[in-house]
Write a protein that holds these residues in place. Structure first.
Motif, PDB file in Angstrom:
ATOM      1  N   MET A   1     -37.147  20.293 -26.633  1.00  0.00           N
ATOM      2  CA  MET A   1     -38.455  19.723 -26.918  1.00  0.00           C
ATOM      3  C   MET A   1     -39.503  20.832 -26.978  1.00  0.00           C
ATOM      4  O   MET A   1     -39.386  21.868 -26.307  1.00  0.00           O
ATOM      5  N   LEU A   2     -40.518  20.603 -27.778  1.00  0.00           N
ATOM      6  CA  LEU A   2     -41.637  21.524 -27.928  1.00  0.00           C
ATOM      7  C   LEU A   2     -42.885  20.854 -27.366  1.00  0.00           C
ATOM      8  O   LEU A   2     -43.091  19.641 -27.564  1.00  0.00           O
ATOM      9  N   ALA A   3     -43.730  21.617 -26.661  1.00  0.00           N
ATOM     10  CA  ALA A   3     -44.943  21.043 -26.069  1.00  0.00           C
ATOM     11  C   ALA A   3     -46.014  22.121 -25.985  1.00  0.00           C
ATOM     12  O   ALA A   3     -45.742  23.320 -26.106  1.00  0.00           O
ATOM     13  N   PHE A   4     -47.245  21.682 -25.768  1.00  0.00           N
ATOM     14  CA  PHE A   4     -48.355  22.601 -25.588  1.00  0.00           C
ATOM     15  C   PHE A   4     -48.373  23.180 -24.173  1.00  0.00           C
ATOM     16  O   PHE A   4     -47.968  22.523 -23.211  1.00  0.00           O
ATOM     17  N   ASP A   5     -48.895  24.397 -24.056  1.00  0.00           N
ATOM     18  CA  ASP A   5     -49.239  24.927 -22.742  1.00  0.00           C
ATOM     19  C   ASP A   5     -50.215  23.973 -22.058  1.00  0.00           C
ATOM     20  O   ASP A   5     -51.127  23.432 -22.700  1.00  0.00           O
ATOM     21  N   GLU A   6     -50.046  23.789 -20.773  1.00  0.00           N
ATOM     22  CA  GLU A   6     -50.957  22.996 -19.932  1.00  0.00           C
ATOM     23  C   GLU A   6     -51.035  21.521 -20.323  1.00  0.00           C
ATOM     24  O   GLU A   6     -51.981  20.824 -19.959  1.00  0.00           O
ATOM     25  N   GLY A   7     -50.051  21.046 -21.063  1.00  0.00           N
ATOM     26  CA  GLY A   7     -50.011  19.617 -21.353  1.00  0.00           C
ATOM     27  C   GLY A   7     -49.634  18.826 -20.114  1.00  0.00           C
ATOM     28  O   GLY A   7     -49.076  19.362 -19.154  1.00  0.00           O
ATOM     29  N   PHE A   8     -49.961  17.547 -20.134  1.00  0.00           N
ATOM     30  CA  PHE A   8     -49.521  16.649 -19.061  1.00  0.00           C
ATOM     31  C   PHE A   8     -49.114  15.329 -19.688  1.00  0.00           C
ATOM     32  O   PHE A   8     -49.870  14.729 -20.458  1.00  0.00           O
ATOM     33  N   HIS A   9     -47.896  14.876 -19.344  1.00  0.00           N
ATOM     34  CA  HIS A   9     -47.366  13.672 -19.986  1.00  0.00           C
ATOM     35  C   HIS A   9     -46.812  12.661 -19.004  1.00  0.00           C
ATOM     36  O   HIS A   9     -46.195  11.681 -19.423  1.00  0.00           O
ATOM     37  N   GLY A  10     -47.005  12.877 -17.702  1.00  0.00           N
ATOM     38  CA  GLY A  10     -46.568  11.887 -16.738  1.00  0.00           C
ATOM     39  C   GLY A  10     -45.689  12.458 -15.647  1.00  0.00           C
ATOM     40  O   GLY A  10     -45.411  13.659 -15.599  1.00  0.00           O
ATOM     41  N   ASP A  11     -45.214  11.568 -14.772  1.00  0.00           N
ATOM     42  CA  ASP A  11     -44.545  11.987 -13.539  1.00  0.00           C
ATOM     43  C   ASP A  11     -43.065  11.637 -13.466  1.00  0.00           C
ATOM     44  O   ASP A  11     -42.419  11.938 -12.454  1.00  0.00           O
ATOM     45  N   THR A  12     -42.500  10.973 -14.479  1.00  0.00           N
ATOM     46  CA  THR A  12     -41.052  10.786 -14.499  1.00  0.00           C
ATOM     47  C   THR A  12     -40.403  12.065 -15.024  1.00  0.00           C
ATOM     48  O   THR A  12     -41.093  12.974 -15.497  1.00  0.00           O
ATOM     49  N   PHE A  13     -39.069  12.168 -14.962  1.00  0.00           N
ATOM     50  CA  PHE A  13     -38.444  13.469 -15.169  1.00  0.00           C
ATOM     51  C   PHE A  13     -38.613  14.024 -16.578  1.00  0.00           C
ATOM     52  O   PHE A  13     -38.914  15.209 -16.756  1.00  0.00           O
ATOM     53  N   GLY A  14     -38.414  13.202 -17.598  1.00  0.00           N
ATOM     54  CA  GLY A  14     -38.629  13.697 -18.945  1.00  0.00           C
ATOM     55  C   GLY A  14     -40.079  14.072 -19.161  1.00  0.00           C
ATOM     56  O   GLY A  14     -40.394  15.112 -19.748  1.00  0.00           O
ATOM     57  N   ALA A  15     -40.990  13.232 -18.674  1.00  0.00           N
ATOM     58  CA  ALA A  15     -42.423  13.492 -18.826  1.00  0.00           C
ATOM     59  C   ALA A  15     -42.833  14.759 -18.083  1.00  0.00           C
ATOM     60  O   ALA A  15     -43.634  15.557 -18.580  1.00  0.00           O
ATOM     61  N   MET A  16     -42.282  14.963 -16.885  1.00  0.00           N
ATOM     62  CA  MET A  16     -42.557  16.198 -16.150  1.00  0.00           C
ATOM     63  C   MET A  16     -42.011  17.411 -16.894  1.00  0.00           C
ATOM     64  O   MET A  16     -42.638  18.468 -16.918  1.00  0.00           O
TER      65      MET A  16
ATOM     66  N   VAL B   1     -41.783  18.075 -20.012  1.00  0.00           N
ATOM     67  CA  VAL B   1     -42.621  18.542 -21.122  1.00  0.00           C
ATOM     68  C   VAL B   1     -44.047  18.843 -20.676  1.00  0.00           C
ATOM     69  O   VAL B   1     -44.851  19.344 -21.463  1.00  0.00           O
ATOM     70  N   SER B   2     -44.362  18.547 -19.414  1.00  0.00           N
ATOM     71  CA  SER B   2     -45.693  18.865 -18.888  1.00  0.00           C
ATOM     72  C   SER B   2     -45.735  20.317 -18.436  1.00  0.00           C
ATOM     73  O   SER B   2     -44.743  20.862 -17.981  1.00  0.00           O
ATOM     74  N   GLY B   3     -46.918  20.910 -18.535  1.00  0.00           N
ATOM     75  CA  GLY B   3     -47.041  22.326 -18.227  1.00  0.00           C
ATOM     76  C   GLY B   3     -47.918  22.631 -17.039  1.00  0.00           C
ATOM     77  O   GLY B   3     -48.363  23.768 -16.884  1.00  0.00           O
ATOM     78  N   LEU B   4     -48.204  21.639 -16.203  1.00  0.00           N
ATOM     79  CA  LEU B   4     -49.035  21.849 -15.018  1.00  0.00           C
ATOM     80  C   LEU B   4     -48.135  21.882 -13.792  1.00  0.00           C
ATOM     81  O   LEU B   4     -47.706  20.851 -13.288  1.00  0.00           O
ATOM     82  N   SER B   5     -47.841  23.070 -13.279  1.00  0.00           N
ATOM     83  CA  SER B   5     -46.819  23.233 -12.244  1.00  0.00           C
ATOM     84  C   SER B   5     -47.208  22.589 -10.921  1.00  0.00           C
ATOM     85  O   SER B   5     -46.349  22.336 -10.085  1.00  0.00           O
ATOM     86  N   VAL B   6     -48.506  22.307 -10.714  1.00  0.00           N
ATOM     87  CA  VAL B   6     -48.914  21.678  -9.462  1.00  0.00           C
ATOM     88  C   VAL B   6     -48.211  20.345  -9.267  1.00  0.00           C
ATOM     89  O   VAL B   6     -47.981  19.896  -8.148  1.00  0.00           O
ATOM     90  N   TYR B   7     -47.837  19.691 -10.377  1.00  0.00           N
ATOM     91  CA  TYR B   7     -47.161  18.403 -10.301  1.00  0.00           C
ATOM     92  C   TYR B   7     -45.637  18.550 -10.287  1.00  0.00           C
ATOM     93  O   TYR B   7     -44.933  17.613  -9.927  1.00  0.00           O
ATOM     94  N   ASN B   8     -45.121  19.685 -10.721  1.00  0.00           N
ATOM     95  CA  ASN B   8     -43.706  19.783 -11.067  1.00  0.00           C
ATOM     96  C   ASN B   8     -42.860  20.649 -10.149  1.00  0.00           C
ATOM     97  O   ASN B   8     -41.638  20.643 -10.257  1.00  0.00           O
ATOM     98  N   GLY B   9     -43.480  21.410  -9.256  1.00  0.00           N
ATOM     99  CA  GLY B   9     -42.794  22.510  -8.587  1.00  0.00           C
ATOM    100  C   GLY B   9     -41.442  22.206  -8.000  1.00  0.00           C
ATOM    101  O   GLY B   9     -40.496  22.980  -8.161  1.00  0.00           O
ATOM    102  N   ALA B  10     -41.273  21.080  -7.302  1.00  0.00           N
ATOM    103  CA  ALA B  10     -40.024  20.796  -6.589  1.00  0.00           C
ATOM    104  C   ALA B  10     -38.902  20.330  -7.505  1.00  0.00           C
ATOM    105  O   ALA B  10     -37.763  20.179  -7.061  1.00  0.00           O
ATOM    106  N   PHE B  11     -39.195  20.127  -8.790  1.00  0.00           N
ATOM    107  CA  PHE B  11     -38.230  19.448  -9.648  1.00  0.00           C
ATOM    108  C   PHE B  11     -37.804  20.261 -10.873  1.00  0.00           C
ATOM    109  O   PHE B  11     -36.949  19.826 -11.645  1.00  0.00           O
TER     110      PHE B  11
END
Length: 451
Positions: free
Chosen positions: A165-180, A182-192
């Protein structure tokens, strides 16, 4: 038809006029909401050990939130961009109340019903012209999750080896695994992050860097098996309302389409009039293959998400081979009351009254921007539709003590705004009054003098 006007004098402002806390006669008797909340509840985006207690809200009407102690707050972000026609809008609640007496919930696998069919008919009228099919889900994260699955399975069903998948830097698309993923905000994603699907990122086009972005995109396409491109069109909400160039985004979409890369527009935040058009995708000539919708879809009344797609995408799943179907389902898919709320919301959105109110809010923001544009603490001012944002000329953490002080300043002055780091933004209901807007502006100006 009277859509959204409220006489606020109908609501007494002393705390005795507010509803009693739920739980009288139970174990909650005699305890306030904060005490009862702290016994069992775990709140989103909250580190409870260092966070203040949650504020008990007992009522909402129009643009006002009413607290248990009688305090009032102007909802300057429409409760995360949902209640765009005002809280407890009587037109919407009346429609939903009637629907609840007739059909509350029915499985949507093997059944259908009037609210779902009617919603599809009304939504297709305002979606970009290439959108033809609607897939129901529960929220913004699941809407984007399904968009990602559509992009990947579209190629899988055709035997194409494309799994990136291709995505923008600093995008945010949600908190489920696929959405995380493609998201680029590590504050939400670090443990996963070790569990994510493969994702490549490109910079957003800002106008001056468009050629560089397109050149980098073409290089990535030539070297990787890219299935889909997911993006927040024109405004990256969680990245602090960062805005980018429509012409540059249109060129990215054109290049992706030329290489059969499925374009997935995440309009969970931007959809339903906030950008000044029905959808942010309306600013681009090249339309997405897939669109992800939620938040204002149901006007802040009930949870629901939708993932829409073009006929071309749908046809890749339409087959005698059952395994090529999109085997994804949610128990409350196409919930009839939620569909009814969405239909009523669309009726309001396309009305002259709401369209006029949107124009009024846009002009008010423009006037406010003109007023503060030369303030030394104001930088990077930006606006699209009713979305207005600027950055404080101060270095600070996204979540930290100074940010908390800014939030406290707003709340102490009766305004609910949630700074994103040093970014102050307004995304209030379309139905907000000029008096309420002026109060928000005044409190922001006061902040500029104090911090």
């Amino acid at each position: 038809m009277r859509f959204y006007y409220y006489n606020m004098s109908d609501f007494k402002k002393d705390k005795d006029s507010l509803p009693l806390p739920f739980g009288e006669g139970t174990e909650g008797r005699g305890l306030n909401l904060v005490t009862r909340d702290q016994k069992h509840l775990w709140h989103p985006l909250t580190q409870h050990k260092i966070s203040p207690e949650a504020l008990p809200i007992v009522k909402a009407k129009g643009s006002i939130l009413y607290a248990e102690d009688g305090s009032e707050y102007i909802d300057g972000i429409a409760s995360w961009y949902t209640a765009m026609y005002g809280h407890c809008n009587e037109y919407i609640t009346g429609k939903v109340a009637a629907q609840m007496q007739n059909l509350d919930q029915v499985v949507f696998s093997g059944f259908t019903h009037e609210p779902a069919v009617k919603l599809s008919e009304e939504l297709i009228k305002i979606l970009p012209g290439n959108q033809q099919k609607l897939f129901f889900n529960d929220n913004g994260s699941t809407a984007t999750e399904i968009g990602i699955k559509m992009a990947l399975q579209y190629h899988h069903n055709q035997g194409n080896n494309r799994n990136v998948m291709l995505a923008f830097d600093e995008g945010f698309h949600g908190d489920t695994f696929g959405a995380m993923s493609v998201s680029g905000l590590s504050v939400y994603n670090g443990a996963f992050e070790e569990h994510f699907i493969e994702v490549l990122r490109i910079s957003v086009p800002l106008g001056e860097n468009n050629e560089e972005v397109i050149s980098g995109l073409k290089e990535l396409i030539s070297e990787n098996n890219i299935a889909g491109f997911i993006y927040e069109p024109l405004v990256q909400g969680a990245a602090a309302m960062k805005m980018h160039d429509a012409a540059g985004l249109n060129e990215i979409l054109k290049v992706c389409k030329e290489h059969d890369i499925v374009c997935v527009a995440d309009e969970v935040m931007t959809g339903f009039g906030k950008t000044g058009k029905y959808f942010a995708s309306d600013y681009m000539e090249t339309k997405p293959d897939v669109m992800c919708l939620s938040k204002a879809l149901t006007a802040g009344l009930l949870p629901m998400g939708l993932t829409t797609c073009s006929q071309k995408i749908y046809d890749a799943f339409y087959d005698e081979d059952i395994s090529k179907g999109l085997f994804h389902g949610h128990t409350y898919s196409a919930n009839p009351p939620a569909c009814t709320a969405a239909i009523a919301g669309i009726e309001l959105l396309v009305s002259e009254e709401i369209q006029g109110q949107i124009k009024s809010v846009i002009k008010s923001h423009q006037a406010f921007d003109e007023k503060i544009k030369d303030h030394p603490k104001v930088t990077n001012r930006r606006q699209l539709g009713v979305i207005y944002a600027f950055d404080l000329n101060v270095k600070m953490e996204r979540y930290g003590n100074l940010r908390n002080q800014l939030f406290k300043h707003f709340m102490d002055n009766g305004v609910f705004l949630r700074p994103l780091g040093n970014t102050i933004y307004i995304l209030a209901p379309f139905t907000i009054t000029q008096l309420e807007l002026n109060k928000i502006y005044s409190v922001i100006e006061d902040l500029l003098e104090k911090f």
